[in-house]
Design a protein around this motif. Structure first.
Motif, PDB file in Angstrom:
ATOM      1  N   MET A  31       0.815  -1.214   0.000  1.00  0.00           N
ATOM      2  CA  MET A  31       0.000   0.000   0.000  1.00  0.00           C
ATOM      3  C   MET A  31       0.856   1.275   0.000  1.00  0.00           C
ATOM      4  N   LEU A  32       2.011   1.219   0.611  1.00  0.00           N
ATOM      5  CA  LEU A  32       2.855   2.405   0.682  1.00  0.00           C
ATOM      6  C   LEU A  32       3.620   2.679  -0.611  1.00  0.00           C
ATOM      7  N   PHE A  33       4.010   1.637  -1.334  1.00  0.00           N
ATOM      8  CA  PHE A  33       4.910   1.843  -2.451  1.00  0.00           C
ATOM      9  C   PHE A  33       4.394   1.388  -3.813  1.00  0.00           C
ATOM     10  N   SER A  38      -0.841   4.757  -3.769  1.00  0.00           N
ATOM     11  CA  SER A  38       0.196   4.644  -2.750  1.00  0.00           C
ATOM     12  C   SER A  38       0.484   5.999  -2.105  1.00  0.00           C
ATOM     13  N   TYR A  39       1.230   5.938  -1.049  1.00  0.00           N
ATOM     14  CA  TYR A  39       1.621   7.141  -0.327  1.00  0.00           C
ATOM     15  C   TYR A  39       2.448   8.065  -1.218  1.00  0.00           C
ATOM     16  N   LEU A  40       3.312   7.502  -2.011  1.00  0.00           N
ATOM     17  CA  LEU A  40       4.157   8.300  -2.891  1.00  0.00           C
ATOM     18  C   LEU A  40       3.325   9.041  -3.934  1.00  0.00           C
ATOM     19  N   ARG A  43       1.609  11.922  -2.210  1.00  0.00           N
ATOM     20  CA  ARG A  43       2.534  13.040  -1.979  1.00  0.00           C
ATOM     21  C   ARG A  43       2.717  13.855  -3.244  1.00  0.00           C
ATOM     22  N   LYS A  44       2.842  13.179  -4.376  1.00  0.00           N
ATOM     23  CA  LYS A  44       3.007  13.878  -5.648  1.00  0.00           C
ATOM     24  C   LYS A  44       1.770  14.722  -5.961  1.00  0.00           C
ATOM     25  N   PHE A  45       0.586  14.157  -5.723  1.00  0.00           N
ATOM     26  CA  PHE A  45      -0.658  14.886  -5.973  1.00  0.00           C
ATOM     27  C   PHE A  45      -0.805  16.070  -5.024  1.00  0.00           C
ATOM     28  N   ASP A  46      -0.421  15.903  -3.774  1.00  0.00           N
ATOM     29  CA  ASP A  46      -0.490  17.011  -2.818  1.00  0.00           C
ATOM     30  C   ASP A  46       0.430  18.155  -3.236  1.00  0.00           C
TER      31      ASP A  46
END
Length: 106
Positions: A31-33, A38-40, A43-46
């Protein structure tokens, strides 16, 4: 043999060999990668959202400045001043001298 016996008594080993932990760890890694959400990726979307919000605020400020300029240009004297400064327009029989200053430090 005693090494494995001592290892099995270790509480950390007991936790790691628990079936729920064995399933949870790969799930969290996935789920993280690796997942599409995923979290990544988040982060890119944020970061992209923050950049777009900054762009919106910049253009909102520019719109307010332009509205003020349009309001000021309703006055004929300010309109003439704006045309002279911005577009170097002049009246008949009038000379314009442009003075430029060197702003670079030597």
């Amino acid at each position: 043999m005693s090494f494995f016996y001592n290892l099995k008594k270790n509480p950390f080993f007991k936790i790691l060999t628990n079936i729920f932990v064995l399933i949870l760890i790969p799930f969290l890694i996935w789920m993280l990668f690796f997942d599409d959400n995923s979290y990544l990726v988040h982060r890119k979307f944020d970061k992209e959202i923050n950049d777009l919000e900054n762009t919106v605020s910049f253009y909102e400020k520019k719109i307010l400045e332009d509205k003020k300029t349009i309001k000021d240009l309703q006055d004929s004297l300010l309109l003439e001043k704006f045309a002279r400064e911005k577009y170097l327009l002049k009246k008949e029989n009038e000379d314009i001298y442009i003075i430029e200053f060197d702003t670079l430090k030597k």
